[in-house]
Design a protein around this motif. Structure first.
Motif: not given
Length: 492
Positions: A91-103
C-alpha cells in the motif's frame, strides 16, 4: 475467497506483451489453505517464501513497461508438510492516490516526464522489486530507490514507511540492501540525481539508525546492488549513466563510457574513510556474495562474486557498446559469473571470469553465509529471449565455487522460473543442506506453481510442486524467512 479492490480490467486496451499471459496483472488479494501438492513436501522444510513483483492496479495512460506495475507480495508458508498462500498489494502512497482517483496518475518508465521534472521525482515508487526480512518485519523496496515500506509478515498488510529517523525521510533507498543475520543489522545505500549522489547507512537489530554518511561520486550514477562482509560494505560506481541532457529533459537515455573504470567503494561497516578500487569497465545488477581473505603476507583482501553482463565484442575484438546498451535497455539476458579482488593494504586488484558458459543471473546463497566465504550459489538459468522485454527464466544453476563446477536443471519449453532462495532444512549445519524454493509458471498447464528442489541434487528437479489456486504474475526478487524468525516475531 478473494477480494478485488480494483476496477474491471476487461476493457483495458494495452497491446504490450508485458500485460498479457503470465505477465498480466492479477489484482485479487486472497489467502488459501492446504494447497494441492504433486510429490511430497518435506516435513523438515518450515518457514516462508516471499516474492515481490509488479501487478498494475490501473490501466496505464501511456506506454507500459514491466517495471511499472504496483508492488504485490506473494507469500507461501510451509509448516509440517503443508503449504498456505497469501498475497497483498504494497500500500504505497502512490497506489492509495490512484485508488482514490480511480485511474493511473503517474507516467511509466517509457514515457516522457512532465516538463522540467527529473524522473526520480515524476515516477511513482511502486515498491515492486525486492523484499527482505528485518526486525520482525518484511521490507518492500523499489529498484529506482525510494521509501522502504514495512509489511506485517503474517498478514502482508502494509504498516508504513521506514522513516522513523529524520535522515531517512525522502531518501531514495535502493532495492538491494543487505541483512546480516549474525548481527541483525540492515546495511543500505541510497542514490539519486541530485547531490550528494549516494548515501550509506546501517540500521541496527533494534531498528535504530547507527551509521549514516555521504559517499562521494562525480555525478549521478546507476548502481543496483551492494555487498557486505563482517567488517566492510562494498558499493558500486559503474560507467553506465543516464545522458545528462536527456535526464534534464525528463527522459532516460543510457550511455556506457568504455574509457571509464568500474569503481568499487569499500567502507568500514560502521562508517569511515572510503577506499576506492578500479577495474575493467563493466555493468552488473546482482551480487552473489563477498567475503574477507587474509593472504600469505597477512594482508586482507575483499573478494566479491557477481553476475555482470557479458561484454560483447565486434569482429576486431573491440567492445560493441551499442549492442551492450541494447541488451541492457531491452532486458536482454547475457551474463557471466565473475570475481573481483581488492587488497586493502596495497590497493592492488585482480578480476576474472568464473564462468562464461552458462548464462545465469539472480544469484542466491544460504544467507547464513552472507559475508563469509561460501561454496555454493543458486542462480536462475536464463533462456533465449523470444520477444523484447520478456526475459525467460528457464531453470536453475548450482555453482560450486570450490572447484569451479556447475550443474543446471531445465525442464524444457513452457516453464518460467522465479528467483529461488535457499531454505535450510530444520537442524541443518552444512551450507547446502536444504532446498531451493521458487515460483514457476507452468505454461503447459496454464497455472502457477511453487517448486521445492533438493539443493544437493537440483538436476533431479522438484521433490514437490505446490499448485497455486490463482495465477501469480511474473516478478522479481524474493527472500526466505526461517520459522524461528517468524516465531520470534509472533511473540514480540
Amino acid at each position: 475467497m478473494g477480494l478485488d479492490h480494483f476496477p474491471d480490467r476487461s476493457n483495458w486496451h494495452v497491446p504490450d506483451a508485458s500485460m498479457k499471459g503470465p505477465f498480466a496483472p492479477n489484482n485479487i488479494e486472497t489467502a488459501f489453505e492446504d494447497l494441492e501438492v504433486i510429490g511430497t513436501l518435506p516435513e523438515d522444510l518450515n518457514g516462508m517464501y516471499v516474492r515481490n513483483g509488479p501487478s498494475p492496479a490501473h490501466a496505464p495512460h501511456g506506454k507500459y513497461h514491466w517495471f511499472d506495475g504496483d508492488g504485490m507480495l506473494h507469500a507461501v508458508r510451509f509448516q509440517g508438510g503443508r503449504a498456505t498462500y497469501r498475497n497483498r498489494f504494497v500500500e504505497t502512497d502512490g497506489l492509495k492516490a490512484e485508488r482514490a482517483a480511480g485511474k493511473a496518475l503517474w507516467p511509466g518508465l517509457k514515457e516522457r516526464m512532465p516538463e522540467g521534472a527529473l524522473p526520480d521525482d515524476a515516477m511513482k515508487n511502486v515498491s515492486n522489486t525486492d523484499v527482505t526480512y528485518h526486525n520482525g518485519k518484511l521490507y518492500s523496496m523499489w529498484y529506482r530507490g525510494g521509501a522502504v515500506y514495512t509489511v506485517d509478515p503474517f498478514t502482508l498488510n502494509t504498516l508504513g514507511k521506514l522513516e522513523h529517523d529524520p535522515r531517512l525521510v525522502g531518501l531514495q533507498i535502493s532495492a538491494h540492501s543487505r541483512v546480516d543475520e549474525s548481527t541483525g543489522e540492515f546495511m543500505f545505500f541510497a542514490y539519486g540525481n541530485r547531490p550528494p549522489y549516494m548515501h550509506y547507512g546501517v540500521i541496527g537489530a533494534d531498528g535504530a539508525v547507527t551509521t549514516f554518511q555521504d559517499v562521494p561520486l562525480p555525478g549521478p550514477r546507476l548502481p543496483h546492488d551492494c555487498a557486505v562482509t563482517p567488517h566492510y560494505t562494498i558499493l558500486h560506481d559503474f560507467p553506465l549513466i543516464n545522458n545528462p541532457s536527456a535526464l534534464a529533459a525528463g527522459r532516460y537515455s543510457l550511455e556506457f563510457h568504455q574509457d571509464w573504470p568500474t569503481r568499487y567503494a569499500v567502507i568500514p561497516r560502521h562508517g569511515g574513510k572510503v577506499q576506492w578500487f578500479e577495474f575493467e569497465p563493466r555493468y552488473m545488477l546482482h551480487v552473489a556474495n563477498a567475503w574477507e581473505e587474509v593472504n600469505a603476507k597477512g594482508e586482507t583482501e575483499i573478494v566479491m562474486i557477481g553476475t555482470p553482463y557479458a561484454m560483447p565484442r565486434d569482429y576486431d575484438g573491440n567492445l560493441d557498446v551499442r549492442r551492450l546498451l541494447f541488451t541492457i535497455g531491452t532486458q536482454g539476458t547475457d551474463y557471466e559469473l565473475y570475481q573481483w579482488r581488492m587488497n586493502l593494504a596495497t590497493g592492488e586488484t585482480r578480476e576474472g571470469v568464473v564462468d562464461d558458459i552458462l548464462n545465469s543471473e539472480f544469484p542466491m546463497i544460504n544467507t547464513a553465509w552472507q559475508g563469509l566465504k561460501n561454496r555454493y550459489t543458486y542462480n536462475v538459468l536464463m533462456g533465449r529471449p523470444r520477444t523484447l522485454e520478456q526475459p525467460q527464466f528457464a531453470g536453475l544453476v548450482k555453482y560450486d565455487l570450490s572447484n569451479g563446477s556447475a550443474v543446471a536443471y531445465h525442464p524444457g519449453e513452457g516453464f518460467w522460473f522465479s528467483e529461488a532462495p535457499f531454505a535450510p532444512r530444520d537442524g541443518a549445519t552444512e551450507e547446502d543442506d536444504g532446498y531451493v524454493v521458487g515460483f514457476v509458471w507452468n505454461g503447459l498447464a496454464n497455472r502457477s506453481e511453487v517448486w521445492v528442489t533438493d539443493a544437493r541434487d537440483i538436476i533431479q528437479g522438484p521433490v514437490a510442486r505446490v499448485i497455486m489456486k490463482q495465477r501469480v504474475p511474473h516478478g522479481f526478487h524474493s527472500c526466505w524467512v526461517r520459522e524461528a524468525q517468524l516465531q520470534a516475531a509472533a511473540v514480540a
